[in-house]
Design a protein around this motif. Sequence first.
Motif, PDB file in Angstrom:
ATOM      1  N   LYS A 111      -2.068  -4.091   8.949  1.00 22.39           N
ATOM      2  CA  LYS A 111      -3.295  -4.855   8.746  1.00 22.39           C
ATOM      3  C   LYS A 111      -3.109  -5.855   7.621  1.00 22.39           C
ATOM      4  O   LYS A 111      -3.513  -7.025   7.716  1.00 22.39           O
TER       5      LYS A 111
ATOM      6  N   LYS B 197      -0.583   1.818   9.605  1.00 21.10           N
ATOM      7  CA  LYS B 197      -1.721   1.073  10.139  1.00 21.10           C
ATOM      8  C   LYS B 197      -2.263   0.105   9.090  1.00 21.10           C
ATOM      9  O   LYS B 197      -2.522  -1.080   9.373  1.00 21.10           O
ATOM     10  N   LYS B 198      -2.415   0.585   7.853  1.00 16.60           N
ATOM     11  CA  LYS B 198      -2.929  -0.264   6.778  1.00 16.60           C
ATOM     12  C   LYS B 198      -1.926  -1.361   6.435  1.00 16.60           C
ATOM     13  O   LYS B 198      -2.311  -2.520   6.215  1.00 16.60           O
TER      14      LYS B 198
ATOM     15  N   ASN C 242       0.806  -1.220   0.000  1.00 16.59           N
ATOM     16  CA  ASN C 242       0.000   0.000   0.000  1.00 16.59           C
ATOM     17  C   ASN C 242       0.841   1.273   0.000  1.00 16.59           C
ATOM     18  O   ASN C 242       0.298   2.377   0.053  1.00 16.59           O
TER      19      ASN C 242
ATOM     20  N   THR D 194       3.542   7.404   6.733  1.00 11.83           N
ATOM     21  CA  THR D 194       2.553   8.072   7.561  1.00 11.83           C
ATOM     22  C   THR D 194       1.888   7.076   8.516  1.00 11.83           C
ATOM     23  O   THR D 194       1.870   5.863   8.242  1.00 11.83           O
ATOM     24  N   PRO D 195       1.321   7.554   9.634  1.00 14.61           N
ATOM     25  CA  PRO D 195       0.621   6.651  10.554  1.00 14.61           C
ATOM     26  C   PRO D 195      -0.485   5.852   9.874  1.00 14.61           C
ATOM     27  O   PRO D 195      -0.676   4.664  10.164  1.00 14.61           O
ATOM     28  N   SER D 196      -1.225   6.491   8.959  1.00 12.15           N
ATOM     29  CA  SER D 196      -2.314   5.766   8.282  1.00 12.15           C
ATOM     30  C   SER D 196      -1.760   4.691   7.349  1.00 12.15           C
ATOM     31  O   SER D 196      -2.329   3.597   7.245  1.00 12.15           O
ATOM     32  N   GLU D 197      -0.650   4.994   6.669  1.00 15.24           N
ATOM     33  CA  GLU D 197      -0.009   3.991   5.813  1.00 15.24           C
ATOM     34  C   GLU D 197       0.478   2.810   6.644  1.00 15.24           C
ATOM     35  O   GLU D 197       0.304   1.647   6.263  1.00 15.24           O
TER      36      GLU D 197
END
Length: 241
Positions: A234, A230-231, A210, A225-228
Amino acid sequence: MSQELYRLNKYLSDAGVCSRRAADAAIEAGHVIVNGEVAVMGMKVTSDDMVLFNGKPVSNKSKKEVLIAYNKPAGIVCTAEKREKNNIIDHLNYPERIYPIGRLDKDSTGLILLTNQGDLVNKIMRAVNAHEKEYVVTVDKEITADFIKKMANGVYLDELEVTTRKCHIKKLGPNKFNIILTQGLNRQIRRMCQALGYHVRTLKRVRIMNINLGDLKEDTYRDITPSELKKLKKMLEGSKN
């Protein structure tokens, strides 16, 4: 209270020194010392043991987690080996001890991830986990429908004695294509093209799972990034390491 025991290769990996595979090789070569004795394969250590890797102390105690995306230019070699004058670690001169996740050959450009998290390296790298990596490639002559079909269905590589996995490939121009792989054989795309009578002129990796290269300028890096992250974590759930 008893100390938690770690397998030595995992201890070195968690400390950001190298991957588990590289740790096993270093242990076998006698380059790891534990409490003054040469380490042996399969041994376990605690956080209080004195561990030396190539003569330098190693600790797996809490440290800042690092994961960066780097747009590698041609000429930089994805190794931490100091004897290679163009090695990626010296070139970046990052303030924390990090190492690359996998390789991008010297002549290729684009996205490479670097980290100090050993388990992350293992989960992304292991071929059995089949994580996607995407590339944009130009070749030396016009791309035909037959070339696209054969690349997509798998190409037998004589040198490696293996047929590549089926993959997604899309023609972008007369001599330019996009390809998504789920394995990382040595110089895979170059070998696939050569087997079909083509030669790669440029090869750029634009995505790992991702994480996208986006508009990151060549020879610069950025924090994931934190969102990257996290994904990514996952997506890595259930992956073998």
